[in-house]
Design a protein around this motif. Structure first.
Motif, PDB file in Angstrom:
ATOM      1  N   LEU A   1       3.509  -6.338  13.583  1.00  0.00           N
ATOM      2  CA  LEU A   1       2.767  -5.244  12.960  1.00  0.00           C
ATOM      3  C   LEU A   1       2.877  -3.938  13.729  1.00  0.00           C
ATOM      4  CD1 LEU A   1      -0.476  -7.268  12.202  1.00  0.00           C
ATOM      5  CD2 LEU A   1       1.440  -6.828  10.677  1.00  0.00           C
ATOM      6  N   GLN A   2       3.549  -3.980  14.867  1.00  0.00           N
ATOM      7  CA  GLN A   2       3.709  -2.750  15.634  1.00  0.00           C
ATOM      8  C   GLN A   2       4.455  -1.702  14.824  1.00  0.00           C
ATOM      9  OE1 GLN A   2       5.185  -4.829  19.429  1.00  0.00           O
ATOM     10  NE2 GLN A   2       4.474  -2.843  20.163  1.00  0.00           N
ATOM     11  N   VAL A   3       4.050  -0.468  14.989  1.00  0.00           N
ATOM     12  CA  VAL A   3       4.725   0.638  14.319  1.00  0.00           C
ATOM     13  C   VAL A   3       6.064   0.883  15.008  1.00  0.00           C
ATOM     14  CG1 VAL A   3       4.589   3.063  13.693  1.00  0.00           C
ATOM     15  CG2 VAL A   3       2.522   1.654  13.705  1.00  0.00           C
ATOM     16  N   SER A   4       7.151   0.811  14.258  1.00  0.00           N
ATOM     17  CA  SER A   4       8.476   1.024  14.821  1.00  0.00           C
ATOM     18  C   SER A   4       8.843   2.506  14.760  1.00  0.00           C
ATOM     19  CB  SER A   4       9.510   0.214  14.040  1.00  0.00           C
ATOM     20  OG  SER A   4       9.626   0.720  12.718  1.00  0.00           O
ATOM     21  N   GLU A   5       9.957   2.840  15.382  1.00  0.00           N
ATOM     22  CA  GLU A   5      10.433   4.225  15.343  1.00  0.00           C
ATOM     23  C   GLU A   5      10.667   4.675  13.902  1.00  0.00           C
ATOM     24  OE1 GLU A   5      10.779   6.329  17.700  1.00  0.00           O
ATOM     25  OE2 GLU A   5      10.654   5.148  19.544  1.00  0.00           O
ATOM     26  N   HIS A   6      11.161   3.747  13.069  1.00  0.00           N
ATOM     27  CA  HIS A   6      11.498   4.100  11.687  1.00  0.00           C
ATOM     28  C   HIS A   6      10.263   4.361  10.835  1.00  0.00           C
ATOM     29  CE1 HIS A   6      15.616   3.076  12.598  1.00  0.00           C
ATOM     30  NE2 HIS A   6      15.239   1.887  13.014  1.00  0.00           N
ATOM     31  N   SER A   7       9.159   3.693  11.188  1.00  0.00           N
ATOM     32  CA  SER A   7       7.952   3.855  10.368  1.00  0.00           C
ATOM     33  C   SER A   7       6.957   4.817  10.982  1.00  0.00           C
ATOM     34  CB  SER A   7       7.269   2.494  10.171  1.00  0.00           C
ATOM     35  OG  SER A   7       6.868   1.958  11.409  1.00  0.00           O
ATOM     36  N   ALA A   8       7.357   5.470  12.078  1.00  0.00           N
ATOM     37  CA  ALA A   8       6.390   6.282  12.821  1.00  0.00           C
ATOM     38  C   ALA A   8       6.262   7.704  12.311  1.00  0.00           C
ATOM     39  CB  ALA A   8       6.773   6.321  14.301  1.00  0.00           C
ATOM     40  N   ILE A   9       7.157   8.139  11.424  1.00  0.00           N
ATOM     41  CA  ILE A   9       7.100   9.530  10.973  1.00  0.00           C
ATOM     42  C   ILE A   9       5.804   9.830  10.260  1.00  0.00           C
ATOM     43  CG2 ILE A   9       8.247  11.274   9.587  1.00  0.00           C
ATOM     44  CD1 ILE A   9       9.747  10.354  12.076  1.00  0.00           C
ATOM     45  N   SER A  10       5.463   9.002   9.280  1.00  0.00           N
ATOM     46  CA  SER A  10       4.232   9.217   8.532  1.00  0.00           C
ATOM     47  C   SER A  10       3.898   7.955   7.783  1.00  0.00           C
ATOM     48  CB  SER A  10       4.402  10.364   7.532  1.00  0.00           C
ATOM     49  OG  SER A  10       3.197  10.571   6.826  1.00  0.00           O
ATOM     50  N   ALA A  11       2.617   7.700   7.582  1.00  0.00           N
ATOM     51  CA  ALA A  11       2.219   6.502   6.849  1.00  0.00           C
ATOM     52  C   ALA A  11       2.712   6.599   5.423  1.00  0.00           C
ATOM     53  CB  ALA A  11       0.700   6.373   6.863  1.00  0.00           C
ATOM     54  N   PRO A  12       3.403   5.563   4.904  1.00  0.00           N
ATOM     55  CA  PRO A  12       3.865   5.593   3.522  1.00  0.00           C
ATOM     56  C   PRO A  12       2.704   5.583   2.560  1.00  0.00           C
ATOM     57  CG  PRO A  12       4.170   3.409   4.472  1.00  0.00           C
ATOM     58  CD  PRO A  12       3.753   4.306   5.588  1.00  0.00           C
ATOM     59  N   ALA A  13       2.995   5.920   1.312  1.00  0.00           N
ATOM     60  CA  ALA A  13       1.922   6.037   0.326  1.00  0.00           C
ATOM     61  C   ALA A  13       1.159   4.749   0.142  1.00  0.00           C
ATOM     62  CB  ALA A  13       2.515   6.493  -1.009  1.00  0.00           C
ATOM     63  N   SER A  14       1.812   3.604   0.427  1.00  0.00           N
ATOM     64  CA  SER A  14       1.147   2.320   0.211  1.00  0.00           C
ATOM     65  C   SER A  14       0.176   1.973   1.324  1.00  0.00           C
ATOM     66  CB  SER A  14       2.186   1.200   0.107  1.00  0.00           C
ATOM     67  OG  SER A  14       2.936   1.131   1.303  1.00  0.00           O
ATOM     68  N   VAL A  15       0.263   2.691   2.453  1.00  0.00           N
ATOM     69  CA  VAL A  15      -0.601   2.396   3.587  1.00  0.00           C
ATOM     70  C   VAL A  15      -1.991   2.939   3.345  1.00  0.00           C
ATOM     71  CG1 VAL A  15      -1.014   2.846   6.032  1.00  0.00           C
ATOM     72  CG2 VAL A  15       1.300   2.351   5.224  1.00  0.00           C
ATOM     73  N   THR A  16      -2.999   2.144   3.686  1.00  0.00           N
ATOM     74  CA  THR A  16      -4.369   2.604   3.577  1.00  0.00           C
ATOM     75  C   THR A  16      -4.992   2.628   4.953  1.00  0.00           C
ATOM     76  OG1 THR A  16      -5.005   0.330   3.114  1.00  0.00           O
ATOM     77  CG2 THR A  16      -4.732   1.791   1.228  1.00  0.00           C
ATOM     78  N   PHE A  17      -5.979   3.471   5.124  1.00  0.00           N
ATOM     79  CA  PHE A  17      -6.628   3.590   6.411  1.00  0.00           C
ATOM     80  C   PHE A  17      -7.940   2.821   6.424  1.00  0.00           C
ATOM     81  CE2 PHE A  17      -3.592   6.922   6.227  1.00  0.00           C
ATOM     82  CZ  PHE A  17      -3.104   6.988   7.521  1.00  0.00           C
ATOM     83  N   THR A  18      -8.335   2.467   7.623  1.00  0.00           N
ATOM     84  CA  THR A  18      -9.445   1.537   7.770  1.00  0.00           C
ATOM     85  C   THR A  18     -10.782   2.232   7.966  1.00  0.00           C
ATOM     86  OG1 THR A  18     -10.247  -0.320   9.070  1.00  0.00           O
ATOM     87  CG2 THR A  18      -9.163   1.425  10.258  1.00  0.00           C
ATOM     88  N   ASP A  19     -11.839   1.506   7.629  1.00  0.00           N
ATOM     89  CA  ASP A  19     -13.174   1.967   7.982  1.00  0.00           C
ATOM     90  C   ASP A  19     -13.620   1.177   9.202  1.00  0.00           C
ATOM     91  OD1 ASP A  19     -13.826  -0.537   7.091  1.00  0.00           O
ATOM     92  OD2 ASP A  19     -14.807   0.143   5.248  1.00  0.00           O
ATOM     93  N   ALA A  20     -14.890   1.317   9.575  1.00  0.00           N
ATOM     94  CA  ALA A  20     -15.370   0.674  10.803  1.00  0.00           C
ATOM     95  C   ALA A  20     -15.285  -0.836  10.757  1.00  0.00           C
ATOM     96  CB  ALA A  20     -16.812   1.106  11.070  1.00  0.00           C
ATOM     97  N   SER A  21     -15.299  -1.440   9.588  1.00  0.00           N
ATOM     98  CA  SER A  21     -15.266  -2.898   9.466  1.00  0.00           C
ATOM     99  C   SER A  21     -13.872  -3.461   9.600  1.00  0.00           C
ATOM    100  CB  SER A  21     -15.832  -3.332   8.115  1.00  0.00           C
ATOM    101  OG  SER A  21     -14.929  -3.003   7.083  1.00  0.00           O
ATOM    102  N   GLY A  22     -12.855  -2.601   9.550  1.00  0.00           N
ATOM    103  CA  GLY A  22     -11.488  -3.077   9.598  1.00  0.00           C
ATOM    104  C   GLY A  22     -10.890  -3.273   8.227  1.00  0.00           C
ATOM    105  N   CYS A  23     -11.650  -3.035   7.172  1.00  0.00           N
ATOM    106  CA  CYS A  23     -11.119  -3.141   5.822  1.00  0.00           C
ATOM    107  C   CYS A  23     -10.314  -1.894   5.493  1.00  0.00           C
ATOM    108  CB  CYS A  23     -12.244  -3.290   4.803  1.00  0.00           C
ATOM    109  SG  CYS A  23     -13.061  -4.886   4.884  1.00  0.00           S
ATOM    110  N   ALA A  24      -9.377  -2.086   4.592  1.00  0.00           N
ATOM    111  CA  ALA A  24      -8.566  -0.946   4.184  1.00  0.00           C
ATOM    112  C   ALA A  24      -9.442   0.087   3.500  1.00  0.00           C
ATOM    113  CB  ALA A  24      -7.468  -1.410   3.243  1.00  0.00           C
ATOM    114  N   GLY A  25      -9.179   1.342   3.775  1.00  0.00           N
ATOM    115  CA  GLY A  25      -9.991   2.407   3.213  1.00  0.00           C
ATOM    116  C   GLY A  25      -9.222   3.263   2.233  1.00  0.00           C
TER     117      GLY A  25
END
Length: 416
Positions: free
Chosen positions: A261-285
């Motif tokens: 799950l580590q972010v690689s060099e190729h995926s480090a530019i910007s989070a893709p549209a499918s990526v969601t960000f988390t809230d305090a509980s660790g759930c996708a936000g």
């Protein structure tokens, strides 16, 4: 994506009433952690007796942590949750007392929080009156009935909740846990274990950050913390937390999952549209389309880190309780999620029988003696003529733990 199924892609396991909560085949989630004060590897996968599982789970001060009480709609012969699934499909209209067609993750979590809170209050009340506890499933139906009244509204809400569990379990471990408690494959007291893991991981990361940057002001430290939340947590910090919370065998499994799950060099530019960000509980936000952030190479998203830890503990707990859940379903003759009288005795017999285990592993004589001793202790300490599965997970902890040890469950457990 990770290969860690939060729940089975089939119907949620352990359902005494066959609730058809089928999850998508790609239901997957992630996780990490350990503390110098609390070694989660010793939490033998069950939240029985508060945070303790038989013979293991204890805090460093030797005291168990009190467990939040839950409650439900009980009583034999009561309407099972599966009955909510009406045969004739009714369109889910938007109106007073009726849910929208689909619940959002936030709406589902609000419902879960309200149900848990309501059940805790109900459990305290019935305990004071000497009345039996209900299952979470029963209480959910009672909660909906009390809140919405009309039968069709209750049915609509129940189906909306089930559909939301299917939809969000892959994104949020606490949703998967809610479904598994409804299905009697986890006990209600797992909720406190889940919260303890979340808070411990958070606190340890905060301590590591403070140690790495001792001269930062409070505002600067908070800014650094927010940077971790947005751009990823450094791998070394994640690894340190895992090493503190788990033994070497568990750490190896968890770190193996986290490496993917580590972010690689190729995926480090910007989070893709499918990526969601988390809230305090660790759930996708919120979707990344709303908040595009740079992700640092070699780091882990906090959500992935926390969810991996939660999923590991959930799977471990489910494995620990697997035999109890299976046998509970067998003896629950009327499929109402409650066993009584002779059914309780039959469950003890099944848990005490080593024939099935001996076909798989070599059972040591000491384990047989421990199991017999645990059976006697369980009989002596069980003063109930009616038990839910969550109560079995609590009050049969010695017996379940002795069987787990005899079956070498801890050594054989592998994270999925």
């Amino acid at each position: 994506s990770s290969d860690l199924p939060v729940v089975s892609p089939r119907s949620l396991p352990g359902s005494p009433r066959g609730i058809n909560v089928e999850l998508p085949a790609d239901s997957e989630c992630l996780l990490p952690s350990r503390d110098a004060a609390i070694n989660f590897s010793n939490w033998t996968a069950t939240a029985t007796q508060s945070l303790r599982s038989p013979r293991s789970v204890v805090s460093t001060n030797g005291h168990s942590t009190p467990r939040p009480a839950p409650s439900a709609r009980g009583g034999k012969g009561g309407r099972g949750y599966a009955a909510i699934h009406i045969t004739k499909e009714r369109p889910t209209a938007v109106g007073i007392g009726r849910p929208n067609k689909e619940l959002t993750l936030r709406q589902l979590r609000d419902v879960m929080t309200s149900v848990y809170s309501s059940k805790a209050e109900h459990d305290l009340r019935v305990a004071g009156l000497g009345q039996p506890r209900k299952t979470l499933e029963q209480h959910l139906y009672s909660y909906l009935s009390h809140r919405y009244g009309m039968k069709h509204s209750v049915e609509d809400w129940a189906m909306a909740i089930v559909n939301a569990i299917q939809r969000y379990a892959a994104r949020c471990c606490e949703v998967a846990v809610f479904g598994k408690i409804l299905q009697n494959s986890l006990g209600e007291n797992f909720l406190e274990v889940q919260e303890k893991i979340r808070s411990t991981a958070h606190d340890l990361l905060r301590e590591i950050l403070a140690r790495q940057c001792p001269n930062l002001s409070q505002a600067e430290a908070e800014k650094s913390w927010q940077k971790w939340m947005k751009m990823g947590v450094p791998w070394a910090s994640c690894r340190e937390v895992v090493a503190q919370m788990y033994n070497s065998e568990d750490s190896s499994q968890i770190l193996g999952k986290l490496r993917s799950l580590q972010v690689s060099e190729h995926s480090a530019i910007s989070a893709p549209a499918s990526v969601t960000f988390t809230d305090a509980s660790g759930c996708a936000g919120s979707p990344a389309s709303e908040r595009r952030e740079l992700l640092t190479p070699g780091c882990l998203r906090y959500r992935d880190f926390l969810q991996t830890l939660l999923v590991f503990q959930m799977q471990l707990t489910e494995a620990y309780l697997a035999d109890a859940a299976r046998f509970f379903k067998e003896v629950d003759a009327d499929d109402d999620g409650v066993i009584e009288g002779a059914e309780i005795e039959e469950l003890m017999d099944l848990l005490s029988d080593l024939d099935e285990i001996e076909d798989e592993v070599d059972v040591l004589e000491a384990h047989s003696a421990d199991l017999a001793e645990a059976r006697i202790a369980t009989e002596a300490n069980t003063h109930f003529n009616r038990l839910t599965f969550s109560q079995v997970a609590e009050h049969f902890s010695d017996l379940i733990g002795a069987r787990w040890e005899a079956a070498q469950g801890r050594q054989r457990f592998k994270m999925k």
